[in-house]
Write an enzyme that holds these catalytic residues in place. Sequence first.
Site, short mmCIF file in Angstrom:
data_model
loop_
_atom_site.label_atom_id
_atom_site.label_comp_id
_atom_site.label_asym_id
_atom_site.label_seq_id
_atom_site.Cartn_x
_atom_site.Cartn_y
_atom_site.Cartn_z
CB SER A 98 -0.63 35.90 30.73
OG SER A 98 -1.05 36.80 29.74
CE LYS A 173 -2.03 39.69 30.54
NZ LYS A 173 -2.99 40.36 29.66
CE LYS A 241 -3.43 32.21 32.57
NZ LYS A 241 -2.60 32.96 31.62
#
Length: 295
Positions: A98, A173, A241
């Site tokens: 990701s 995502k 993140k």
Amino acid sequence: MPEETIGFIGLGIMGGPMAANLLRAGYPLVVHNRTRAKEEALVSDGAEAAGSLGEVASRSEIVITMLPDSPDVEQVYLGEGGVIEGAKEGQLLIDMSSIAPAVARAVAEAARQAGADALDAPVSGGDVGAREGTLSIMVGGADDAFKRAQPLFDVLGKTVVHVGEAGAGQTAKACNQILVAVTIEAVSEALVLASKAGVDPERLIEVLSGGLAGNKVMEVRRRNFLKHDFSPGFRLQLHHKDLGIALRTARELGVYVPTTAIVDQMLAALEAAGDGGLDHSALLKVIEEASGHRI
Ligand code: NAP
């Protein structure tokens, strides 16, 4: 019987079991991880170990990476001795980490210049989905590259969708991570409000699950919330993140995402307090502490 050799780089919580599933499905597999010890289990099951990134690239037709963050992917693909340097004409490079959509697009462009194809194919479904081969896979890249990868995606996942061009998988995502984080936060607010008012949190989950408020977070993380069991699962550091990626992407596009920004700050506070290694359901702690009430 699958014939194309797959090179797999990054054998952590997700990559390890994903590589094991490909091996079980009959793919010839070459593996590499920064900490070499993580290659051992796969090698004893029939995979071959490669000593460097370049060696993975030169020994495989398809390369898959499952790495922590954008800088890791940049280093592994674009760095000295990296995958692009060793890439061959006609090779397919699939990054399933990701990361930022912009980095995915840069990798795709570098692959194109090397005569290779690239897909960004991040996943959701966690360590359980990785082990059971039931991940959701969101794919960005060209049509023919997607078709070539589809048989191996079918080994790794249950829901596989080609969402658009290079970077589109990573955009999907980021959207996934917004929804999961905001839902965990909303469930936490509801649980603390109910509990402080004297309503049993377990019964609250039970009754709300049957209506419009029912959701997968409440189902899958139920025990974590009720038992304060925050062993990962999905480390909140990684989710922080991911919200950073969502916020940067929203800023680039001029999209208003106020709730994402607030939940991002809650994750930042937990990380600063040394809780980055806990499961993301530990967002409950922020609401509990600010409310002076533990459920
Ligand atoms: P992880 O356990 O930290 O695994 C990452 C692996 O990559 C580690 O084994 C690491 O090696 C290896 N690595 C890092 N840099 C490398 C390099 N330069 N060369 C070779 N290997 C390298 O992380 P994870 O939980 O599997 O997550 C991987 C990705 O999937 C992340 O982007 C994450 O956001 C995403 N994701 C995770 C989940 C989840 O539930 N965990 C769910 C969906 C998506 P070392 O052993 O040396 O650290």
